[in-house]
Write a protein that holds these residues in place. Structure first.
Motif, PDB file in Angstrom:
ATOM      1  N   ARG A  36       0.838  -1.201   0.000  1.00 27.99           N
ATOM      2  CA  ARG A  36       0.000   0.000   0.000  1.00 27.99           C
ATOM      3  C   ARG A  36       0.874   1.252   0.000  1.00 27.99           C
ATOM      4  O   ARG A  36       1.950   1.269   0.611  1.00 27.99           O
ATOM      5  CB  ARG A  36      -0.907   0.054   1.237  1.00 27.99           C
ATOM      6  CG  ARG A  36      -1.827  -1.145   1.411  1.00 27.99           C
ATOM      7  CD  ARG A  36      -2.959  -1.121   0.405  1.00 27.99           C
ATOM      8  NE  ARG A  36      -3.803  -2.325   0.556  1.00 27.99           N
ATOM      9  CZ  ARG A  36      -4.852  -2.571  -0.219  1.00 27.99           C
ATOM     10  NH1 ARG A  36      -5.214  -1.711  -1.160  1.00 27.99           N
ATOM     11  NH2 ARG A  36      -5.558  -3.674  -0.037  1.00 27.99           N
ATOM     12  N   ILE A  37       0.379   2.295  -0.652  1.00 27.90           N
ATOM     13  CA  ILE A  37       0.966   3.627  -0.564  1.00 27.90           C
ATOM     14  C   ILE A  37      -0.162   4.589  -0.211  1.00 27.90           C
ATOM     15  O   ILE A  37      -1.180   4.659  -0.918  1.00 27.90           O
ATOM     16  CB  ILE A  37       1.616   4.071  -1.892  1.00 27.90           C
ATOM     17  CG1 ILE A  37       2.689   3.084  -2.334  1.00 27.90           C
ATOM     18  CG2 ILE A  37       2.202   5.476  -1.765  1.00 27.90           C
ATOM     19  CD1 ILE A  37       3.223   3.354  -3.741  1.00 27.90           C
ATOM     20  N   VAL A  38       0.011   5.319   0.886  1.00 25.66           N
ATOM     21  CA  VAL A  38      -0.993   6.289   1.315  1.00 25.66           C
ATOM     22  C   VAL A  38      -0.359   7.672   1.328  1.00 25.66           C
ATOM     23  O   VAL A  38       0.687   7.874   1.941  1.00 25.66           O
ATOM     24  CB  VAL A  38      -1.552   5.949   2.715  1.00 25.66           C
ATOM     25  CG1 VAL A  38      -2.422   7.091   3.239  1.00 25.66           C
ATOM     26  CG2 VAL A  38      -2.354   4.654   2.666  1.00 25.66           C
ATOM     27  N   VAL A  39      -0.987   8.609   0.641  1.00 24.80           N
ATOM     28  CA  VAL A  39      -0.566  10.011   0.671  1.00 24.80           C
ATOM     29  C   VAL A  39      -1.640  10.806   1.395  1.00 24.80           C
ATOM     30  O   VAL A  39      -2.827  10.741   1.029  1.00 24.80           O
ATOM     31  CB  VAL A  39      -0.351  10.572  -0.748  1.00 24.80           C
ATOM     32  CG1 VAL A  39      -0.030  12.066  -0.690  1.00 24.80           C
ATOM     33  CG2 VAL A  39       0.778   9.820  -1.454  1.00 24.80           C
ATOM     34  N   VAL A  40      -1.235  11.533   2.433  1.00 24.27           N
ATOM     35  CA  VAL A  40      -2.159  12.329   3.236  1.00 24.27           C
ATOM     36  C   VAL A  40      -1.982  13.798   2.890  1.00 24.27           C
ATOM     37  O   VAL A  40      -0.870  14.344   2.996  1.00 24.27           O
ATOM     38  CB  VAL A  40      -1.913  12.115   4.747  1.00 24.27           C
ATOM     39  CG1 VAL A  40      -2.811  13.037   5.571  1.00 24.27           C
ATOM     40  CG2 VAL A  40      -2.155  10.658   5.118  1.00 24.27           C
TER      41      VAL A  40
END
Length: 291
Positions: A36-40
């Motif tokens: 997973r890659i999460v950008v906030v």
């Protein structure tokens, strides 16, 4: 042991779109791809990304701590990540095997809780503040430490389930130390692995307008939350002397004093002092919790 599944978390305030794109490109070039890659978006809307990136847009800037906790929450909802890699949005992974090495290190040591990357600028220079030990003469010296670097690190989700996440109210500064002390007190290991490089522009934390106030406030909160009572005045006294000796501006010193007073007079969260055995462990590692 089974190789852990990786999740990448990146915070942005929307002011570094080119650097963030370059960072995501360097993630895509890794030999081992994260699950997973999460950008906030910390108080900012985000542009569209490809299907490999999950976005979280926060209505307001919750700081480093709130933003990272939002990323952790999203990754936990997926339920398929064993190690979270936090990267600054203006960082860059130069080597293609960083994630593979992270997997190897966690697979080999079930008590490894945190890996601290080495941070260096484009010339290869590592700033003094980016060496997570008192002896800073050799940034390539590998080994167990008592804290880690916020710009690039990896966290075991098993450890986070035991210790809890980032201290929300800190916003930024000393949040890594708060988490590190909790990890050490729960018998996890923190490893500084300089072979894991995050290239990052040379900067000063004082570039942030609230740096001095939050540094002082959060240091007081850190002591109140985690230190045995006899060590609190020693820790705060040592850092007060160092601050008065190092601070070069009247405005910075004034803001620091205001933050110190704020730290004493405001809630800091639940108090859970570390054990004396943890104090001794930190001392043997070269950094007793009075420095």
């Amino acid at each position: 042991m089974t190789r852990p599944r990786l999740g990448v978390a990146i915070l942005t305030m929307g002011n570094r779109p080119t650097e963030l794109r370059d960072l995501l490109d360097s993630v895509a070039k890794q030999d081992t791809q994260p699950t997973r890659i999460v950008v906030v978006g910390n108080g900012t809307p985000l542009p569209p990304y490809d299907e490999t990136v999950t976005t979280v847009e926060l209505d307001e800037n919750l700081g480093v701590t709130g933003g990272r906790n939002a990323a952790l929450q999203r990754l936990n909802e997926f339920g398929d990540v064993d190690v979270v890699i936090d990267l600054d949005d203006d960082g860059l992974l130069i080597d293609h095997d960083v994630f593979a090495r992270v997997q190897d290190l966690f697979a080999d040591d079930p008590k490894l809780g945190i890996i601290s990357f080495r941070i260096a600028d484009e010339t290869g220079h590592t700033q003094r503040r980016h060496v997570p030990r008192l002896r800073t003469d050799d940034p390539m010296r590998r080994g167990p430490v008592t804290t880690f670097l916020g710009g690039g690190h990896a966290l075991s989700t098993r450890m986070l389930q035991q210790t809890g996440g980032w201290p929300d109210r800190f916003f930024f500064t000393h949040e890594e130390t708060d988490l590190a002390w909790r990890a050490l007190d729960a018998d996890w290991t923190i490893l500084y692995a300089p072979e894991l490089l995050l290239q990052h522009p040379r900067t000063s934390p004082a570039r942030h307008a609230v740096y001095y106030r939050m540094t002082a406030r959060n240091r007081v909160w850190l002591a109140r939350r985690h230190l045995p009572a006899p060590l609190i005045p020693l820790y705060l006294g040592t850092w007060s002397l160092l601050t008065f000796a190092r601070t070069r501006t009247i405005g910075g010193l004034k803001a620091w004093i205001e933050g110190f007073i704020e730290g004493i007079g405001t809630p800091c969260g639940e108090r859970r002092p570390i054990r004396w055995s943890t104090v001794w462990r930190m001392t043997r590692l070269g950094r007793p919790p009075i420095l």
